[in-house]
Design a protein around this motif. Structure first.
Motif, short mmCIF file in Angstrom:
data_model
loop_
_atom_site.label_atom_id
_atom_site.label_comp_id
_atom_site.label_asym_id
_atom_site.label_seq_id
_atom_site.Cartn_x
_atom_site.Cartn_y
_atom_site.Cartn_z
N VAL A 139 -74.55 1.57 7.64
CA VAL A 139 -75.97 1.67 8.44
C VAL A 139 -76.96 2.85 8.97
O VAL A 139 -76.44 3.86 9.85
CB VAL A 139 -76.22 0.16 9.82
N ALA A 140 -77.78 3.64 7.99
CA ALA A 140 -78.81 3.88 8.78
C ALA A 140 -79.38 4.21 9.12
O ALA A 140 -80.80 3.38 7.92
CB ALA A 140 -79.15 5.30 7.65
N ASP A 141 -80.14 3.58 10.51
CA ASP A 141 -81.52 3.49 11.56
C ASP A 141 -82.38 4.36 10.62
O ASP A 141 -82.73 5.63 10.00
CB ASP A 141 -81.08 4.14 12.53
N HIS A 142 -83.38 3.36 10.08
CA HIS A 142 -84.79 4.05 9.95
C HIS A 142 -84.58 4.29 8.02
O HIS A 142 -85.97 4.58 7.73
CB HIS A 142 -85.99 4.52 10.37
N SER A 152 -67.71 4.37 -6.21
CA SER A 152 -68.66 4.17 -6.23
C SER A 152 -69.68 4.22 -4.69
O SER A 152 -69.14 3.39 -4.28
CB SER A 152 -69.39 4.40 -7.36
N SER A 153 -70.83 4.70 -5.07
CA SER A 153 -70.74 4.53 -3.77
C SER A 153 -73.05 3.64 -3.97
O SER A 153 -73.78 3.95 -5.36
CB SER A 153 -71.71 5.40 -2.04
N GLN A 154 -73.56 2.86 -3.85
CA GLN A 154 -74.95 2.07 -3.91
C GLN A 154 -75.36 1.88 -2.34
O GLN A 154 -75.43 2.02 -1.82
CB GLN A 154 -74.93 1.50 -4.97
N PHE A 155 -76.56 3.61 -2.57
CA PHE A 155 -77.68 2.73 -1.54
C PHE A 155 -78.80 2.75 -1.51
O PHE A 155 -79.59 2.11 -2.77
CB PHE A 155 -77.73 4.78 -1.29
N PHE A 156 -78.89 1.34 -0.22
CA PHE A 156 -80.70 0.46 -0.26
C PHE A 156 -81.06 1.55 1.00
O PHE A 156 -80.95 1.11 1.94
CB PHE A 156 -80.02 -0.72 0.21
N SER A 157 -82.24 1.81 0.33
CA SER A 157 -83.01 2.94 1.12
C SER A 157 -84.16 1.64 1.44
O SER A 157 -85.10 1.04 1.01
CB SER A 157 -84.11 4.07 0.51
N THR A 158 -84.28 1.55 2.78
CA THR A 158 -85.54 0.28 3.34
C THR A 158 -85.49 1.24 4.62
O THR A 158 -84.62 1.57 5.23
CB THR A 158 -85.23 -0.78 3.20
N ASP A 159 -86.77 0.56 5.19
CA ASP A 159 -87.18 0.83 6.06
C ASP A 159 -87.38 -0.55 7.15
O ASP A 159 -87.82 -0.49 8.71
CB ASP A 159 -88.09 1.59 6.78
N ASP A 161 -86.47 -4.00 8.80
CA ASP A 161 -85.58 -4.46 9.48
C ASP A 161 -85.20 -5.29 8.95
O ASP A 161 -84.93 -6.95 8.91
CB ASP A 161 -86.33 -5.34 11.04
N LEU A 162 -83.70 -5.81 8.37
CA LEU A 162 -82.85 -6.43 8.07
C LEU A 162 -81.17 -6.24 8.62
O LEU A 162 -81.48 -5.21 9.33
CB LEU A 162 -81.92 -5.63 6.06
N LYS A 191 -75.03 10.64 0.45
CA LYS A 191 -75.97 10.65 2.36
C LYS A 191 -76.67 9.43 2.12
O LYS A 191 -77.67 8.96 1.05
CB LYS A 191 -76.11 11.59 2.57
N ALA A 192 -77.59 9.03 3.77
CA ALA A 192 -78.72 8.28 3.06
C ALA A 192 -79.96 9.24 3.80
O ALA A 192 -80.29 9.68 4.41
CB ALA A 192 -78.82 7.01 4.71
#
Length: 463
Positions: A139-142, A152-159, A161-162, A191-192
């Motif tokens: 979890v990367a805040d904000h 591999s990795s899959q990043f979900f970029s969102t601000d 509140d989930l 990185k996030a």
């Protein structure tokens, strides 16, 4: 698992394309199939193949009574999914895979734009990869959430509140009218990063310009303008930019019939299929795509010494056919990756290349003498093998047969090969090849016509 455990209809999907990979988006706002970074790479979202185990990225209103429809932004592969009540629009989702005018620059990203037209509660669910392969969630805040699989990795970029719920991220957010929110998922980041760093508005503008400018090259001016343009955009998107090879389809294992076993992986290049598409593109003015394909396939033939019916799109995959532990679309098993037809002899593939090559050269195409010399090697091979039984266009996994389709295409190819030899000043070879064409034609009429007077599927058959 996804919000809706029922399988959506295959026809109730739009497809996102960017000459590297593709993604399916259902009318309910769910990305239920996508591979990254390439068409034939690891399957990241696969809930269309298994509603319990498959990965998904869902955005939809909480109100399940809303109606939805999908359409493309004019002259692009940008998809809109719109939710409405009986009177007004409520929510719109715009989805696209970014395009770039610089062919060496590509994006393993899906950009999703939420736009509200009234106050609305929106349910968001994100869970990539298949269950059992999902590792820890960072979890990367904000900024968002980083998912890891075994490779591999899959990043979900969102601000927004989930919350992390087991091996997924979910939540219900209250969005006011006229709100716009961007959500981005990106493959294999270390990185996030916050949503704004992905510059979605800029990518949208660039993607929009790319498709519109490419479509302006079309020479078609008939009454089916919109239909032809939509077909052109789809076909263009199926070409893998680095090689010029085209995938037969961007998916695997969607069944020919529900519950059946003919569920094949089509995320590869079939020489035959690409040759047919190339002819259509050339007719409409797209010579560049055709030339790139021929340069690539002739180069591969020279290196391999033979023509394979199927080629990998990238080095991410293997043609070796294996079965995945997934239920299949509406329980249509098996789910396959790889394709066993790659080992078959399909004589019509050789013929299709020669036929398409003449068509290219007669329609403003150009290849160097050096390249044309290599192309004659394919013709020489066809002269040697045309009498052999093969698997042909049918790709039936059993005994080879003398399929009439392969023989007929060999006849046509020899006529075109004679034309090519004549064009190169090789009149003696041209005469010899045309003579062989007549031999093929005679054999077809002798052995390939059924007792009822029609062309049979194969010699000695009434089918």
């Amino acid at each position: 698992m996804p919000v809706d455990s029922k399988f959506p209809k295959i026809e109730d999907h739009g497809v996102l394309l960017n000459n590297r990979t593709a993604a399916l988006v259902s009318k309910e706002g769910e990305v239920d199939f996508a591979c990254f970074p390439n068409f034939d790479s690891e399957i990241v979202f696969s809930s269309i193949l298994d509603r319990e185990k498959g990965g998904y990225f869902s955005i939809r209103p909480v109100d399940s009574q809303l109606e939805s429809r999908q359409y493309y932004e004019a002259d692009t592969n940008i998809l809109l999914t719109q939710f409405s009540d009986k009177r007004n629009k409520v929510l719109s989702i715009m989805d696209f895979l970014p395009m770039s005018f610089e062919h060496s620059v590509y994006f393993s990203e899906i950009h999703r734009r939420i736009e509200t037209f009234t106050d609305v509660r929106v349910k968001i669910d994100f869970s990539p990869f298949t269950s059992g392969k999902r590792g820890i969630i960072e979890v990367a805040d904000h900024k968002g959430f980083m998912f890891h699989s075994q490779s591999s990795s899959q990043f979900f970029s969102t601000d927004l509140d989930l919350d992390v719920e087991g091996d997924s991220v979910s939540g219900i957010v209250n969005l006011p009218a006229t709100e716009v929110k961007w959500l981005v998922t990106a493959h294999n980041l270390r990185k996030a990063y916050p949503p704004e760093l992905f510059a979605s508005e800029d990518r949208l503008g660039q993607t929009r310009r790319y498709w519109k400018e490419w479509l302006l090259k079309s020479k078609y001016q008939g009454i089916f303008f919109d239909t032809v343009n939509r077909s052109l955009l789809t076909l263009k998107g199926l070409f893998f930019e680095p090689s010029g090879f085209m995938v037969a389809a961007p998916t695997t294992s969607l069944p020919e019939s529900i519950g059946g076993e003919r569920n094949w992986d089509y995320r590869f290049m079939w020489v035959r299929d690409t040759s047919y598409v190339i002819e259509s593109l050339v007719q409409l003015g797209y010579v560049e795509e055709a030339t790139k394909f021929y340069l690539s396939i002739i180069d591969r033939y020279e290196k391999d010494g033979k023509l394979f019916p199927i080629y990998k799109i990238s080095e991410d995959s293997t043609l070796e056919e294996v079965t995945l532990d997934l239920s299949g679309y509406m329980n249509s098993r098996p789910v396959r990756v790889g394709n066993g037809a790659s080992a078959q002899l399909q004589i019509d593939q050789y013929a299709s290349l020669i036929i398409g090559l003449r068509f290219l050269l007669e329609n403003a195409g150009f290849l160097s003498v050096h390249t044309l010399e290599k192309a004659f090697l394919i013709g020489d091979a066809l002269l040697k093998i045309w009498k052999e039984p093969d698997s042909s266009i049918w790709e039936i996994r059993g005994d080879k047969k003398n399929y009439v389709y392969s023989k007929a295409l060999a006849w046509r190819a020899f006529m075109d090969l004679g034309w090519l030899y004549s064009r190169m000043g090789e009149e003696e070879m041209a005469s010899a090849v045309i003579k062989e064409a007549k031999n093929v034609k005679s054999e077809i009429y002798e052995k390939g016509v059924s007792g009822r007077g029609y062309f049979a599927q194969s010699y000695g058959s009434d089918e």
